[in-house]
Design a protein around this motif. Structure first.
Motif, PDB file in Angstrom:
ATOM      1  N   PHE A 243     -12.295  -7.321 -15.040  1.00 51.31           N
ATOM      2  CA  PHE A 243     -11.193  -6.398 -14.761  1.00 51.31           C
ATOM      3  C   PHE A 243     -11.563  -5.601 -13.519  1.00 51.31           C
ATOM      4  O   PHE A 243     -12.555  -4.865 -13.511  1.00 51.31           O
ATOM      5  CB  PHE A 243     -10.965  -5.453 -15.943  1.00 51.31           C
ATOM      6  CG  PHE A 243     -10.022  -4.316 -15.658  1.00 51.31           C
ATOM      7  CD1 PHE A 243      -8.673  -4.550 -15.423  1.00 51.31           C
ATOM      8  CD2 PHE A 243     -10.481  -3.002 -15.635  1.00 51.31           C
ATOM      9  CE1 PHE A 243      -7.794  -3.498 -15.162  1.00 51.31           C
ATOM     10  CE2 PHE A 243      -9.614  -1.943 -15.389  1.00 51.31           C
ATOM     11  CZ  PHE A 243      -8.270  -2.194 -15.146  1.00 51.31           C
ATOM     12  N   THR A 244     -10.794  -5.746 -12.440  1.00 50.98           N
ATOM     13  CA  THR A 244     -11.021  -4.966 -11.229  1.00 50.98           C
ATOM     14  C   THR A 244     -10.119  -3.736 -11.294  1.00 50.98           C
ATOM     15  O   THR A 244      -8.896  -3.846 -11.287  1.00 50.98           O
ATOM     16  CB  THR A 244     -10.724  -5.791  -9.970  1.00 50.98           C
ATOM     17  OG1 THR A 244      -9.468  -6.457 -10.109  1.00 50.98           O
ATOM     18  CG2 THR A 244     -11.805  -6.833  -9.745  1.00 50.98           C
ATOM     19  N   ASP A 245     -10.751  -2.581 -11.352  1.00 50.74           N
ATOM     20  CA  ASP A 245     -10.056  -1.327 -11.649  1.00 50.74           C
ATOM     21  C   ASP A 245      -9.650  -0.598 -10.370  1.00 50.74           C
ATOM     22  O   ASP A 245     -10.495  -0.189  -9.584  1.00 50.74           O
ATOM     23  CB  ASP A 245     -10.991  -0.444 -12.483  1.00 50.74           C
ATOM     24  CG  ASP A 245     -10.318   0.803 -12.995  1.00 50.74           C
ATOM     25  OD1 ASP A 245      -9.105   0.976 -12.764  1.00 50.74           O
ATOM     26  OD2 ASP A 245     -11.010   1.619 -13.642  1.00 50.74           O
ATOM     27  N   THR A 246      -8.358  -0.422 -10.174  1.00 47.89           N
ATOM     28  CA  THR A 246      -7.860   0.320  -9.011  1.00 47.89           C
ATOM     29  C   THR A 246      -7.955   1.834  -9.214  1.00 47.89           C
ATOM     30  O   THR A 246      -7.804   2.594  -8.267  1.00 47.89           O
ATOM     31  CB  THR A 246      -6.390  -0.027  -8.728  1.00 47.89           C
ATOM     32  OG1 THR A 246      -5.578   0.442  -9.820  1.00 47.89           O
ATOM     33  CG2 THR A 246      -6.196  -1.523  -8.542  1.00 47.89           C
ATOM     34  N   GLY A 247      -8.153   2.246 -10.467  1.00 44.35           N
ATOM     35  CA  GLY A 247      -8.166   3.677 -10.766  1.00 44.35           C
ATOM     36  C   GLY A 247      -6.784   4.275 -10.895  1.00 44.35           C
ATOM     37  O   GLY A 247      -6.637   5.478 -11.125  1.00 44.35           O
ATOM     38  N   ARG A 248      -5.756   3.455 -10.764  1.00 43.57           N
ATOM     39  CA  ARG A 248      -4.372   3.942 -10.849  1.00 43.57           C
ATOM     40  C   ARG A 248      -3.624   3.310 -12.035  1.00 43.57           C
ATOM     41  O   ARG A 248      -2.403   3.330 -12.073  1.00 43.57           O
ATOM     42  CB  ARG A 248      -3.629   3.648  -9.542  1.00 43.57           C
ATOM     43  CG  ARG A 248      -4.134   4.478  -8.353  1.00 43.57           C
ATOM     44  CD  ARG A 248      -3.757   5.945  -8.502  1.00 43.57           C
ATOM     45  NE  ARG A 248      -4.401   6.792  -7.504  1.00 43.57           N
ATOM     46  CZ  ARG A 248      -3.847   7.134  -6.362  1.00 43.57           C
ATOM     47  NH1 ARG A 248      -2.649   6.684  -6.038  1.00 43.57           N
ATOM     48  NH2 ARG A 248      -4.488   7.927  -5.520  1.00 43.57           N
ATOM     49  N   GLU A 249      -4.370   2.752 -12.976  1.00 47.76           N
ATOM     50  CA  GLU A 249      -3.727   2.182 -14.155  1.00 47.76           C
ATOM     51  C   GLU A 249      -3.299   3.310 -15.101  1.00 47.76           C
ATOM     52  O   GLU A 249      -3.877   4.400 -15.094  1.00 47.76           O
ATOM     53  CB  GLU A 249      -4.697   1.249 -14.893  1.00 47.76           C
ATOM     54  CG  GLU A 249      -5.570   0.388 -14.004  1.00 47.76           C
ATOM     55  CD  GLU A 249      -4.808  -0.683 -13.250  1.00 47.76           C
ATOM     56  OE1 GLU A 249      -3.781  -1.130 -13.771  1.00 47.76           O
ATOM     57  OE2 GLU A 249      -5.250  -1.068 -12.157  1.00 47.76           O
ATOM     58  N   HIS A 250      -2.320   3.024 -15.936  1.00 44.52           N
ATOM     59  CA  HIS A 250      -1.905   3.990 -16.945  1.00 44.52           C
ATOM     60  C   HIS A 250      -3.021   4.133 -17.985  1.00 44.52           C
ATOM     61  O   HIS A 250      -3.717   3.165 -18.288  1.00 44.52           O
ATOM     62  CB  HIS A 250      -0.614   3.512 -17.614  1.00 44.52           C
ATOM     63  CG  HIS A 250       0.022   4.529 -18.498  1.00 44.52           C
ATOM     64  ND1 HIS A 250      -0.378   4.738 -19.798  1.00 44.52           N
ATOM     65  CD2 HIS A 250       1.034   5.415 -18.275  1.00 44.52           C
ATOM     66  CE1 HIS A 250       0.352   5.689 -20.345  1.00 44.52           C
ATOM     67  NE2 HIS A 250       1.216   6.125 -19.441  1.00 44.52           N
ATOM     68  N   PRO A 251      -3.233   5.323 -18.547  1.00 46.51           N
ATOM     69  CA  PRO A 251      -4.281   5.505 -19.561  1.00 46.51           C
ATOM     70  C   PRO A 251      -4.200   4.500 -20.713  1.00 46.51           C
ATOM     71  O   PRO A 251      -5.227   4.104 -21.270  1.00 46.51           O
ATOM     72  CB  PRO A 251      -4.037   6.938 -20.064  1.00 46.51           C
ATOM     73  CG  PRO A 251      -3.445   7.642 -18.886  1.00 46.51           C
ATOM     74  CD  PRO A 251      -2.584   6.611 -18.196  1.00 46.51           C
ATOM     75  N   ALA A 252      -2.993   4.064 -21.048  1.00 47.26           N
ATOM     76  CA  ALA A 252      -2.841   3.104 -22.137  1.00 47.26           C
ATOM     77  C   ALA A 252      -3.467   1.755 -21.801  1.00 47.26           C
ATOM     78  O   ALA A 252      -3.879   1.008 -22.696  1.00 47.26           O
ATOM     79  CB  ALA A 252      -1.359   2.914 -22.479  1.00 47.26           C
ATOM     80  N   THR A 253      -3.548   1.431 -20.513  1.00 51.57           N
ATOM     81  CA  THR A 253      -4.185   0.178 -20.101  1.00 51.57           C
ATOM     82  C   THR A 253      -5.670   0.205 -20.420  1.00 51.57           C
ATOM     83  O   THR A 253      -6.233  -0.776 -20.934  1.00 51.57           O
ATOM     84  CB  THR A 253      -3.984  -0.065 -18.593  1.00 51.57           C
ATOM     85  OG1 THR A 253      -2.587  -0.190 -18.330  1.00 51.57           O
ATOM     86  CG2 THR A 253      -4.690  -1.346 -18.147  1.00 51.57           C
ATOM     87  N   TYR A 254      -6.329   1.320 -20.114  1.00 49.88           N
ATOM     88  CA  TYR A 254      -7.754   1.441 -20.406  1.00 49.88           C
ATOM     89  C   TYR A 254      -8.004   1.420 -21.917  1.00 49.88           C
ATOM     90  O   TYR A 254      -8.989   0.838 -22.389  1.00 49.88           O
ATOM     91  CB  TYR A 254      -8.307   2.724 -19.783  1.00 49.88           C
ATOM     92  CG  TYR A 254      -8.163   2.754 -18.281  1.00 49.88           C
ATOM     93  CD1 TYR A 254      -8.896   1.886 -17.470  1.00 49.88           C
ATOM     94  CD2 TYR A 254      -7.276   3.639 -17.658  1.00 49.88           C
ATOM     95  CE1 TYR A 254      -8.755   1.909 -16.085  1.00 49.88           C
ATOM     96  CE2 TYR A 254      -7.133   3.667 -16.279  1.00 49.88           C
ATOM     97  CZ  TYR A 254      -7.873   2.795 -15.502  1.00 49.88           C
ATOM     98  OH  TYR A 254      -7.726   2.808 -14.129  1.00 49.88           O
TER      99      TYR A 254
END
Length: 240
Positions: A30-41
């Motif tokens: 998983f490459t994390d952009t840091g802009r995902e919704h908290p529910a994604t994490y």
């Protein structure tokens, strides 16, 4: 050859990964952009807990953006905002991050798995791998699995991704289009803050004719009786 599963954080790529039963010798990335919704994490954490495999997580960093990662690190030092024509975010935050992470672990020759479905034939046919000598597979497409079948798969699970599809990937990505962004801001105004900060810091805007601050002002005057489940992005995002 090592298998690498590209897990975007969405239902389709997660379904693909689970059905293919990754082993300890495989890499789920998983490459994390840091802009995902908290529910994604939260969804990613649940996958690890419920399915029993490790998810490797990698994010962009830069020496000129100490203490920052992902989208924040990129826009902080470049002072340049990506847009629909120059989507440096996809290259910098996804493709190159994956390359840098995988190279020391397994090199750049592997079998990569991507979660394009059977009803996304255009994405499958238009895909071009950035890795020479790498075999690319689309298991959901090969098995004839559609969105309806993916949704049915998640109904059978004790957990799922608890956000509408339009909120997947970067929450207010410009590729979702102004109309969808306004709808999202109307329901989730707090998501706008970081995007507005990007524009003010850089002195530029993601759209040529309107700022995110202006979109937020429009959103605050909108009714909230629409269905986000039916919202569609204006442009195809290749980040997932």
């Amino acid at each position: 050859m090592t298998r690498v599963f590209n897990l975007s954080g969405g239902k389709s790529s997660a379904c693909m990964t689970i059905l293919e039963k990754p082993t300890r010798d495989d890499i789920v990335l998983f490459t994390d952009t840091g802009r995902e919704h908290p529910a994604t994490y939260k969804f990613l954490d649940e996958i690890e807990k419920q399915e029993g495999f490790k998810i490797h997580r990698a994010a962009y960093t830069h020496r000129r953006s100490p203490g920052l990662a992902g989208f924040d690190a990129l826009t902080n030092w470049k002072r340049y905002l990506p847009n629909r024509v120059r989507r440096i975010c996809t290259v910098e935050l996804k493709i190159l991050v994956a390359r840098r992470y995988l190279r020391p672990l397994i090199g750049l020759r592997f079998e990569q798995y991507i979660g394009f479905r059977a009803d996304e034939q255009r994405r499958d046919s238009n895909y071009r791998s950035t890795y020479k000598g790498t075999v690319t597979r689309f298991p959901l497409h090969e098995k004839g699995i559609t969105k309806a079948m993916v949704d049915a798969f998640w109904l059978s699970k004790p957990y799922t991704l608890e956000i509408p599809p339009i909120l997947g990937n970067c929450d207010l990505c410009f590729l979702k289009g102004k109309n969808s962004i306004i709808k999202l801001m109307a329901l989730y105004p707090e998501l706008a803050d970081k995007w507005i900060t990007d524009e003010k810091r850089s002195g530029n805007t993601f759209f040529p004719d309107v700022s995110y601050e202006q979109l937020l002002a429009i959103a605050k005057g909108r009714h909230k009786d629409f269905n986000l489940e039916e919202a569609q992005p204006a442009y195809t995002c290749h980040c997932n």
